[in-house]
Design a protein around this motif. Structure first.
Motif, short mmCIF file in Angstrom:
data_model
loop_
_atom_site.label_atom_id
_atom_site.label_comp_id
_atom_site.label_asym_id
_atom_site.label_seq_id
_atom_site.Cartn_x
_atom_site.Cartn_y
_atom_site.Cartn_z
N MET A 1 1.04 -1.45 0.02
CA MET A 1 0.20 0.23 0.23
C MET A 1 0.76 1.01 -0.27
N LYS A 2 0.65 1.68 -0.84
CA LYS A 2 1.25 3.66 -0.88
C LYS A 2 0.74 4.30 -0.31
N ILE A 3 1.52 5.25 0.63
CA ILE A 3 0.41 6.43 1.46
C ILE A 3 1.62 7.70 1.87
N SER A 4 0.83 8.73 1.59
CA SER A 4 2.06 9.88 1.65
C SER A 4 1.09 10.81 3.11
N ILE A 5 2.32 11.37 3.69
CA ILE A 5 2.33 11.85 4.78
C ILE A 5 2.87 13.29 4.64
N ILE A 6 2.44 14.44 5.11
CA ILE A 6 2.89 15.74 4.89
C ILE A 6 2.83 16.53 6.79
N GLY A 7 3.71 16.54 7.03
CA GLY A 7 4.29 16.72 7.95
C GLY A 7 5.99 17.00 8.82
N GLN A 8 6.20 17.70 9.48
CA GLN A 8 7.10 17.45 10.26
C GLN A 8 7.79 16.28 10.64
N LEU A 28 5.38 2.30 8.69
CA LEU A 28 6.56 1.67 7.88
C LEU A 28 7.28 -0.22 8.26
N SER A 29 6.24 -0.10 9.43
CA SER A 29 6.93 -1.57 9.86
C SER A 29 6.29 -2.83 9.14
N GLN A 30 4.79 -1.70 9.11
CA GLN A 30 4.05 -2.59 8.82
C GLN A 30 4.25 -3.11 6.66
N GLY A 31 5.33 -3.12 6.26
CA GLY A 31 5.02 -2.87 5.25
C GLY A 31 4.74 -1.89 4.39
N VAL A 32 4.50 -0.92 4.53
CA VAL A 32 3.62 0.78 4.18
C VAL A 32 4.89 0.98 2.92
N ASN A 33 4.88 1.33 1.55
CA ASN A 33 5.22 2.44 0.90
C ASN A 33 4.95 3.42 0.53
N LEU A 34 5.87 4.43 2.17
CA LEU A 34 5.63 5.45 2.65
C LEU A 34 6.31 6.75 1.87
N GLN A 35 5.75 7.29 1.74
CA GLN A 35 6.30 8.95 1.16
C GLN A 35 6.12 9.99 2.59
N ASN A 36 6.98 10.69 3.26
CA ASN A 36 6.67 11.28 3.96
C ASN A 36 7.47 13.07 3.21
N ILE A 37 6.36 13.97 3.12
CA ILE A 37 6.38 15.34 2.82
C ILE A 37 7.39 16.48 3.78
N SER A 38 7.86 17.11 4.05
CA SER A 38 7.80 17.88 5.51
C SER A 38 8.15 19.08 4.92
N PHE A 39 9.14 19.90 6.77
CA PHE A 39 8.51 20.90 6.23
C PHE A 39 10.36 22.31 5.49
N ARG A 40 10.54 23.14 4.81
CA ARG A 40 11.29 23.97 5.14
C ARG A 40 11.24 25.10 5.67
N ARG A 41 10.35 25.45 6.17
CA ARG A 41 10.22 26.12 6.98
C ARG A 41 8.27 26.09 7.21
N ILE A 42 8.01 26.02 8.48
CA ILE A 42 6.41 26.78 9.16
C ILE A 42 5.56 27.86 8.81
N PHE A 43 6.43 28.73 9.39
CA PHE A 43 6.88 29.86 9.77
C PHE A 43 7.54 30.73 9.72
N PRO A 44 7.64 31.83 9.13
CA PRO A 44 8.26 32.70 8.93
C PRO A 44 8.88 33.27 10.45
N ALA A 45 10.81 33.18 9.99
CA ALA A 45 11.21 33.80 11.14
C ALA A 45 10.49 34.85 12.06
N TRP A 46 9.74 35.88 11.73
CA TRP A 46 9.30 36.84 12.72
C TRP A 46 7.65 37.01 12.83
N LEU A 47 7.11 35.56 13.12
CA LEU A 47 6.06 35.44 13.34
C LEU A 47 6.17 33.73 14.29
#
Length: 372
Positions: A1-8, A28-47
């Protein structure tokens, strides 16, 4: 099974990063074909008030790989996220929802994923339906994003009720919040106390200090507890907001010699030592749905005194894993703390072990896969 996750994921700091890493490991331990999409930045530094948002020592927590494509302040990256996930061709897409501040970029991405991947199921893991710091825009912004999901995962009865009222056409999945067992150190209580320098009966207030966590009521309660108990309160976590307010309160109540403040991000390897060395975990929240600190307490087999808010009663079982008191009531909070040291819950270690076993990441991963 293919799963994509968006999150840090680590090395990014925080509870969402820990949650996402452990859920990903279980998938992953259950054999999932996993794609993780993480963040470069979540909030700008001033926020965001915290300058360093990474903890390199936490990277060993995450067993997979992630693509750091999502740069929230840069709208050009939003389309890159859509293209990357579409290329993966997942059957299931997950993303984390915890603040409406991310509503516009997540709306753009989730809407695009729905159009480009009509056969995929989209699940929102909703850590807070209503954010801790509320605004009039919370509900419309949340609805904007949730309009494109197939189901919403929540971790408490309170959030399940709110989600069902806000989104009556959506499938609501109330699933348990797993225990953060990786924090439990391979040390004894005595070794942890020596490492942390604890010499008195120790209360631990853990996590970023925000108004909704009710620290002021814990300080009021501490002032009401008899001196003969010889307590020390450890406040461990970064202050968000008016730190001076709490320092003035501590001074006015004459608590300077009873409190130690660790005003910083607590790295993973130190968290377990603090919990293991403490005698009692205190969560005096005035509002909320869940708390990572309670799940760490369960992992470290530490009893809890908490307020009866949100889903806390689903973890804190009076007389078995701790005590519950009404929010904003320092007198009852003080009574519960005193009662713990006079009459600690019998067999609380065994009771907490049973909760931990029932609330595993593998079981949560199974439930999420079954949702498809």
């Amino acid at each position: 099974m293919k799963i994509s996750i968006i999150g840090q994921v680590p090395p990014q700091k925080g509870g969402i990063s820990h949650y996402n890493a452990l859920l990903s490991n279980a998938l992953l331990s259950q054999g999932v074909n996993l794609q993780n999409i993480s963040f470069r930045r979540i909030f700008p530094a001033w926020l965001h008030p915290i300058k360093n948002r990474t903890d390199e020592q936490g990277t060993n927590l995450f067993h997979g790989t992630a693509q750091s494509l999502f740069d929230i302040p840069n709208p050009l990256s939003w389309s890159r996220v859509i293209r990357a996930i579409t290329k993966h061709q997942p059957q299931l897409i997950l993303f984390h929802w915890y603040t409406p501040l991310l509503a516009i970029p997540l709306w753009w991405v989730v809407r695009g994923l729905r159009r480009q991947n009509p056969a995929a199921k989209i699940l929102a893991i909703c850590h807070n339906v209503i954010p801790h710091e509320k605004t009039p825009l919370d509900k419309p912004l949340t609805r904007l994003v949730m309009g494109y999901v197939d189901a919403i995962v929540v971790h408490s009865k309170k959030d399940a009720t709110i989600a069902a009222a806000w989104f009556p056409q959506k499938k609501i999945l109330q699933l348990f919040h797993p225990v953060y067992d990786f924090f439990a150190p391979n040390t004894t209580r005595e070794q942890s106390r020596i490492h942390c320098g604890f010499t008195k009966k120790t209360l631990l207030f853990f996590g970023g200090v925000r108004a909704y966590k009710g620290l002021e009521y814990l300080l009021q309660a501490l002032a009401q507890i008899p001196e003969k108990l010889d307590l020390e309160l450890i406040i461990a976590g970064e202050f968000f907001g008016n730190k001076e307010k709490y320092l003035r309160q501590i001074s006015d109540l004459g608590l300077e010699n009873k409190i130690r403040i660790l005003d910083r991000y607590i790295p993973n390897e130190e968290v377990g030592l603090l919990f293991m060395g403490a005698d009692l975990i205190v969560a005096p929240y005035v509002s909320g749905t869940q708390s990572g600190a309670l799940n760490i307490a369960i992992a470290c087999r530490k009893p809890i005194v908490a307020t009866d808010v949100g889903g806390f009663s689903e973890i804190v079982i009076p007389g078995k894993t701790g005590f519950l008191v009404p929010p904003r009531n320092s007198t009852e909070l003080a009574k519960a703390i005193v009662e713990f040291f006079k009459n600690p819950p019998p067999n609380f270690v065994e009771n907490m072990a049973a909760v931990a076993q029932a609330h595993s990441w593998e079981k949560l991963a199974e439930k999420i896969i079954q949702a498809t």
